[in-house]
Design a protein around this motif. Structure first.
Motif, PDB file in Angstrom:
ATOM      1  N   VAL A  79       7.430 -13.882  16.163  1.00  0.00           N
ATOM      2  CA  VAL A  79       8.583 -13.212  16.688  1.00  0.00           C
ATOM      3  C   VAL A  79       8.968 -13.277  17.901  1.00  0.00           C
ATOM      4  CG1 VAL A  79       9.188 -10.834  16.409  1.00  0.00           C
ATOM      5  CG2 VAL A  79       8.405 -11.692  14.208  1.00  0.00           C
ATOM      6  N   PHE A  80       7.985 -13.101  18.519  1.00  0.00           N
ATOM      7  CA  PHE A  80       8.147 -13.113  20.795  1.00  0.00           C
ATOM      8  C   PHE A  80       8.919 -14.458  20.697  1.00  0.00           C
ATOM      9  CE2 PHE A  80       5.451  -9.340  20.883  1.00  0.00           C
ATOM     10  CZ  PHE A  80       4.949  -9.330  21.706  1.00  0.00           C
ATOM     11  N   SER A  81       8.424 -15.381  20.669  1.00  0.00           N
ATOM     12  CA  SER A  81       9.349 -16.629  20.994  1.00  0.00           C
ATOM     13  C   SER A  81      10.779 -16.694  20.663  1.00  0.00           C
ATOM     14  CB  SER A  81       8.631 -18.222  20.209  1.00  0.00           C
ATOM     15  OG  SER A  81       9.029 -17.939  18.651  1.00  0.00           O
ATOM     16  N   ALA A  82      11.115 -16.072  19.468  1.00  0.00           N
ATOM     17  CA  ALA A  82      12.361 -15.463  19.632  1.00  0.00           C
ATOM     18  C   ALA A  82      12.889 -14.659  20.433  1.00  0.00           C
ATOM     19  CB  ALA A  82      12.681 -15.653  17.727  1.00  0.00           C
ATOM     20  N   TYR A  83      12.366 -13.624  20.805  1.00  0.00           N
ATOM     21  CA  TYR A  83      13.146 -12.796  21.618  1.00  0.00           C
ATOM     22  C   TYR A  83      14.035 -13.264  23.010  1.00  0.00           C
ATOM     23  CZ  TYR A  83      11.038  -8.981  18.881  1.00  0.00           C
ATOM     24  OH  TYR A  83      10.194  -8.214  18.452  1.00  0.00           O
ATOM     25  N   THR A  84      14.643 -11.861  23.224  1.00  0.00           N
ATOM     26  CA  THR A  84      15.308 -12.658  24.366  1.00  0.00           C
ATOM     27  C   THR A  84      14.608 -11.864  26.141  1.00  0.00           C
ATOM     28  OG1 THR A  84      16.871 -10.862  24.262  1.00  0.00           O
ATOM     29  CG2 THR A  84      17.531 -13.072  23.295  1.00  0.00           C
ATOM     30  N   LYS A  85      14.654 -12.704  26.599  1.00  0.00           N
ATOM     31  CA  LYS A  85      14.187 -11.315  28.454  1.00  0.00           C
ATOM     32  C   LYS A  85      14.582  -9.631  28.067  1.00  0.00           C
ATOM     33  CE  LYS A  85      14.635 -14.888  31.887  1.00  0.00           C
ATOM     34  NZ  LYS A  85      15.244 -15.586  32.822  1.00  0.00           N
TER      35      LYS A  85
END
Length: 313
Positions: A143-149
């Motif tokens: 999930v974190f790898s898919a988050y935007t800045k």
């Protein structure tokens, strides 16, 4: 299509030809308009079981956690059979191999598991930590790898909460009645028929995903059969009586909890369904009201979402 091993003495037609629990209930339930005078008190077995648990609850409240796994990730088949008090249990099944022992779910996020264990004085096994740090991507990392800045910043500033990085699934309400009514073999065959219908010329992304998920479901049902066999029950065929019906429904719920971590899971509405089996056994003289009460009394502590004092109430 005719399903195999269905109990022919029950009324109805469609539910014997397709997976249709509603049709079974509509043809077989008996409305109850009486009062609670038929209810029986808890038996000596249930009292002994609860007395033992009550003492364990005291220890758990003092320690915070009674016991916890530190190495083996929770799955359907991680553990063998576990009992509270085997001689007094009429409904069996524990999430781990011992009562009040917590399982671990590192696929959700290894740091959460490690910090939770540490909070109660336990240490995560180094080999398990290495596997879920180096070789296995967890849900949290995915999930974190898919988050935007912007999402990361908003999360860090606590502007938004409830994001899925620490919560791998929503509320789950499965239809565990199907196991008791049809047996796992029928459910597997139904999944295989669905898989065959996905055998089409154009392999789209959606089709590939559906085939993979259905294959995983078939595999999980096979593991579920092994889990139940550890307790001496054959769930490949439908439940033959009320005790098996209650047990099989609970096994379905237990299997889901073992696989998904049951913080937000419900047993669903099973009272009318189970009462059909109970009423049948009582009429045939193979079950008493007190024995029926025993089944429900021992089901309730295991499935807190089932609030019936006795099914028809």
């Amino acid at each position: 299509m005719k399903l195999t091993n269905c109990i022919e003495s029950f009324d109805g037609y469609m539910w014997k030809r397709e997976i249709n629990v509603r049709d079974f209930i509509q043809h077989n339930y008996t409305p109850y308009y009486g009062d609670e005078s038929f209810l029986q008190g808890p038996t000596a077995k249930t009292k002994a079981l609860w007395d033992r648990l009550s003492e364990m609850f005291k220890t758990e409240r003092e320690k915070g956690v009674y016991d916890a796994e530190t190495k083996l990730p929770q799955t359907l088949t991680t553990y063998g059979a576990g009992y509270i008090d085997k001689e007094n249990e009429v409904i069996v099944g524990l999430q781990t191999d011992a009562p009040l022992k917590r399982g671990i779910f590192p696929k959700g996020g290894i740091r959460m598991v490690e910090s939770a264990l540490k909070a109660y004085g336990y240490s995560l096994d180094p080999a398990t930590k290495e596997i879920y740090t180096k070789y296995r991507k967890t849900h949290n990392e995915g999930v974190f790898s898919a988050y935007t800045k912007d999402i990361r910043a908003a999360r860090h500033a606590h502007i938004i909460t409830g994001l899925p990085d620490a919560y791998g699934r929503g509320r789950i309400i499965g239809d565990y009645r199907r196991i008791a009514l049809y047996g796992v073999n029928n459910l597997i065959e139904e999944k295989k028929r669905f898989l065959d219908r996905l055998d089409i010329q154009e392999m789209t992304e959606e089709c590939i995903q559906s085939r993979e998920e259905t294959s995983e479901q078939i595999k999980a049902l096979g593991d579920f059969v092994k889990m139940c066999a550890n307790y001496g029950f054959d769930v490949t065929v439908p439940a033959k009586n009320a005790r098996e019906a209650v047990q099989f429904v609970y096994f379905g719920y237990l299997g889901a909890v073992k696989d998904q971590d049951g913080a937000a899971m419900s047993l669903g509405r099973v009272s009318t369904f189970l009462d059909i089996f109970i009423e049948k056994d009582i009429k045939e003289g193979i079950l008493t009201e007190q024995e029926a009460q025993d089944l429900i009394d021992q089901l309730q502590p295991r499935c807190t979402s089932c609030h019936s004092s006795r099914c028809r109430h």
